[in-house]
Write a protein that holds these residues in place. Structure first.
Motif, PDB file in Angstrom:
ATOM      1  N   SER A  81      20.957   8.334  -1.799  1.00  0.00           N
ATOM      2  CA  SER A  81      21.970   9.388  -1.790  1.00  0.00           C
ATOM      3  C   SER A  81      23.211   8.966  -2.570  1.00  0.00           C
ATOM      4  O   SER A  81      23.420   7.779  -2.865  1.00  0.00           O
ATOM      5  CB  SER A  81      22.371   9.716  -0.353  1.00  0.00           C
ATOM      6  N   GLY A  82      24.050   9.951  -2.869  1.00  0.00           N
ATOM      7  CA  GLY A  82      25.307   9.656  -3.547  1.00  0.00           C
ATOM      8  C   GLY A  82      26.213   8.762  -2.736  1.00  0.00           C
ATOM      9  O   GLY A  82      26.946   7.933  -3.285  1.00  0.00           O
ATOM     10  N   PHE A  83      26.188   8.903  -1.403  1.00  0.00           N
ATOM     11  CA  PHE A  83      26.983   8.023  -0.550  1.00  0.00           C
ATOM     12  C   PHE A  83      26.537   6.565  -0.718  1.00  0.00           C
ATOM     13  O   PHE A  83      27.364   5.655  -0.823  1.00  0.00           O
ATOM     14  CB  PHE A  83      26.852   8.423   0.917  1.00  0.00           C
ATOM     15  N   GLU A  84      25.223   6.340  -0.724  1.00  0.00           N
ATOM     16  CA  GLU A  84      24.699   4.977  -0.884  1.00  0.00           C
ATOM     17  C   GLU A  84      25.045   4.418  -2.261  1.00  0.00           C
ATOM     18  O   GLU A  84      25.388   3.238  -2.402  1.00  0.00           O
ATOM     19  CB  GLU A  84      23.189   4.973  -0.668  1.00  0.00           C
ATOM     20  N   ILE A  85      24.942   5.280  -3.291  1.00  0.00           N
ATOM     21  CA  ILE A  85      25.299   4.837  -4.642  1.00  0.00           C
ATOM     22  C   ILE A  85      26.773   4.473  -4.706  1.00  0.00           C
ATOM     23  O   ILE A  85      27.164   3.475  -5.319  1.00  0.00           O
ATOM     24  CB  ILE A  85      24.969   5.932  -5.673  1.00  0.00           C
ATOM     25  N   CYS A  86      27.614   5.291  -4.088  1.00  0.00           N
ATOM     26  CA  CYS A  86      29.054   5.027  -4.066  1.00  0.00           C
ATOM     27  C   CYS A  86      29.329   3.664  -3.440  1.00  0.00           C
ATOM     28  O   CYS A  86      30.121   2.872  -3.962  1.00  0.00           O
ATOM     29  CB  CYS A  86      29.772   6.136  -3.304  1.00  0.00           C
ATOM     30  N   ARG A  87      28.687   3.377  -2.321  1.00  0.00           N
ATOM     31  CA  ARG A  87      28.863   2.081  -1.656  1.00  0.00           C
ATOM     32  C   ARG A  87      28.415   0.932  -2.568  1.00  0.00           C
ATOM     33  O   ARG A  87      29.091  -0.091  -2.679  1.00  0.00           O
ATOM     34  CB  ARG A  87      28.063   2.046  -0.350  1.00  0.00           C
ATOM     35  N   GLU A  88      27.288   1.131  -3.237  1.00  0.00           N
ATOM     36  CA  GLU A  88      26.758   0.109  -4.138  1.00  0.00           C
ATOM     37  C   GLU A  88      27.711  -0.161  -5.297  1.00  0.00           C
ATOM     38  O   GLU A  88      27.992  -1.317  -5.636  1.00  0.00           O
ATOM     39  CB  GLU A  88      25.397   0.576  -4.679  1.00  0.00           C
ATOM     40  N   ILE A  89      28.210   0.920  -5.931  1.00  0.00           N
ATOM     41  CA  ILE A  89      29.109   0.769  -7.076  1.00  0.00           C
ATOM     42  C   ILE A  89      30.397   0.070  -6.662  1.00  0.00           C
ATOM     43  O   ILE A  89      30.901  -0.829  -7.352  1.00  0.00           O
ATOM     44  CB  ILE A  89      29.426   2.145  -7.699  1.00  0.00           C
ATOM     45  N   ARG A  90      30.955   0.476  -5.514  1.00  0.00           N
ATOM     46  CA  ARG A  90      32.226  -0.085  -5.076  1.00  0.00           C
ATOM     47  C   ARG A  90      32.133  -1.576  -4.739  1.00  0.00           C
ATOM     48  O   ARG A  90      33.124  -2.290  -4.763  1.00  0.00           O
ATOM     49  CB  ARG A  90      32.743   0.667  -3.854  1.00  0.00           C
ATOM     50  N   ALA A  91      30.930  -2.051  -4.456  1.00  0.00           N
ATOM     51  CA  ALA A  91      30.767  -3.476  -4.156  1.00  0.00           C
ATOM     52  C   ALA A  91      30.922  -4.348  -5.399  1.00  0.00           C
ATOM     53  O   ALA A  91      31.168  -5.551  -5.289  1.00  0.00           O
ATOM     54  CB  ALA A  91      29.400  -3.719  -3.529  1.00  0.00           C
ATOM     55  N   ARG A  92      30.844  -3.727  -6.579  1.00  0.00           N
ATOM     56  CA  ARG A  92      30.892  -4.541  -7.799  1.00  0.00           C
ATOM     57  C   ARG A  92      31.774  -3.969  -8.907  1.00  0.00           C
ATOM     58  O   ARG A  92      31.964  -4.613  -9.935  1.00  0.00           O
ATOM     59  CB  ARG A  92      29.483  -4.737  -8.352  1.00  0.00           C
ATOM     60  N   SER A  93      32.327  -2.775  -8.727  1.00  0.00           N
ATOM     61  CA  SER A  93      33.076  -2.146  -9.813  1.00  0.00           C
ATOM     62  C   SER A  93      34.166  -1.235  -9.276  1.00  0.00           C
ATOM     63  O   SER A  93      34.036  -0.661  -8.190  1.00  0.00           O
ATOM     64  CB  SER A  93      32.118  -1.330 -10.701  1.00  0.00           C
ATOM     65  N   ALA A  94      35.232  -1.096 -10.070  1.00  0.00           N
ATOM     66  CA  ALA A  94      36.328  -0.192  -9.719  1.00  0.00           C
ATOM     67  C   ALA A  94      36.279   1.093 -10.519  1.00  0.00           C
ATOM     68  O   ALA A  94      37.257   1.837 -10.561  1.00  0.00           O
ATOM     69  CB  ALA A  94      37.669  -0.898  -9.951  1.00  0.00           C
ATOM     70  N   VAL A  95      35.130   1.383 -11.169  1.00  0.00           N
ATOM     71  CA  VAL A  95      35.031   2.606 -11.963  1.00  0.00           C
ATOM     72  C   VAL A  95      35.353   3.819 -11.082  1.00  0.00           C
ATOM     73  O   VAL A  95      34.885   3.913  -9.946  1.00  0.00           O
ATOM     74  CB  VAL A  95      33.622   2.729 -12.584  1.00  0.00           C
ATOM     75  N   PRO A  96      36.173   4.751 -11.553  1.00  0.00           N
ATOM     76  CA  PRO A  96      36.507   5.932 -10.749  1.00  0.00           C
ATOM     77  C   PRO A  96      35.266   6.754 -10.410  1.00  0.00           C
ATOM     78  O   PRO A  96      34.369   6.917 -11.251  1.00  0.00           O
ATOM     79  CB  PRO A  96      37.464   6.720 -11.645  1.00  0.00           C
ATOM     80  N   ILE A  97      35.228   7.284  -9.191  1.00  0.00           N
ATOM     81  CA  ILE A  97      34.092   8.088  -8.731  1.00  0.00           C
ATOM     82  C   ILE A  97      34.607   9.391  -8.131  1.00  0.00           C
ATOM     83  O   ILE A  97      35.484   9.379  -7.270  1.00  0.00           O
ATOM     84  CB  ILE A  97      33.271   7.333  -7.669  1.00  0.00           C
TER      85      ILE A  97
END
Length: 256
Positions: A81-97
């Protein structure tokens, strides 16, 4: 293929661009093909460099091969899901979401923001509101210190060639400027953002949907033939044909 959500509002293709995107790179992750095409067209007409992905796998491939200034992420994706992707991205990047979803409950908005999303917009969005939200998030991003944001990269270099994605210009190894049509530029951008990956004709049409490829697979072949000619005598070595599979940019790409 799913139909776009009922009542989806988008600026007419006859209207002038809504706002200038100033060449920022937006990655849209949306599994609905029709809606993805509409949003990508609107973003590109607003001046953004917009690419689409159907799921987390395609998203990761694009982000590994190219710079992304902002992620526009659908929450209701198949698989992850998008929530899971958001969590994954935030663990390694500060790219705006910015999360994009048909859900309007306050609980879902809170979850997204707590996971690190910068904003949250409910579908169907008004096109002007969506572009304004994107620009607002990018402005906040630019006010961060260099240590708080990833370096902005606008130029892709491969085998001495330089593609300036902000100016949409191609420079040859000898320094001469090469004129590209809109379709040729879009194809070359698709390749440099996915170097050394096989791209089928269908994928290239999907990446450039709403742009100047004519919507037919044979038009891709014709555009690639012209693009190779403009890349000089080694054009076929740079963009290789993989029989029965598609095409590939054979050169490594460095962004700066």
């Amino acid at each position: 293929m799913k139909n776009p959500e009922p009542g989806y509002i988008i600026t007419s293709t006859d209207d002038p661009p809504v706002l200038s995107g100033e060449g920022f790179s937006i990655l849209l992750v949306e599994d609905n093909g029709d809606l993805r095409a509409l949003l990508l067209q609107m973003l590109r007409r607003s001046g953004f460099r917009a690419n689409g992905a159907r799921n987390a796998v395609e998203m990761r491939d694009i982000m590994e091969g190219s710079h992304v200034d902002l992620l526009l992420l659908d929450v209701m994706l198949p698989g992850i899901s998008g929530f899971e992707i958001c969590r994954e991205i935030r663990a390694r990047s500060a790219v705006p979401i910015i999360l994009l979803t048909a859900l309007g409950e306050a609980h879902d908005r809170v979850i997204g923001l707590e996971l690190g999303a910068d904003d949250y917009i409910v579908k169907p969005p008004d096109s002007r509101e969506l572009v304004a939200r994107i620009r607002a998030v990018l402005r906040r991003r630019q006010r961060m210190s260099p240590e708080e944001q990833d370096a902005r990269r606008d130029r892709a270099e491969f085998r001495g060639w330089l593609l300036d994605t902000r100016q949409r210009e191609l420079t040859a190894p000898d320094g001469s400027r090469i004129e590209l049509t809109s379709g040729e530029y879009d194809l070359l951008l698709a390749f440099v953002e996915r170097p050394q990956r096989i791209l089928s004709r269908e994928q290239l049409l999907d990446i450039a949907r709403g742009r100047a490829l004519g919507g037919l697979e044979r038009s891709v072949d014709a555009q690639i033939s012209r693009l190779r000619s403009k890349l000089g005598g080694r054009g076929e070595e740079i963009i290789k044909t993989l029989r029965g599979a598609g095409y590939m940019l054979a050169a490594p790409v460095s962004w700066r």
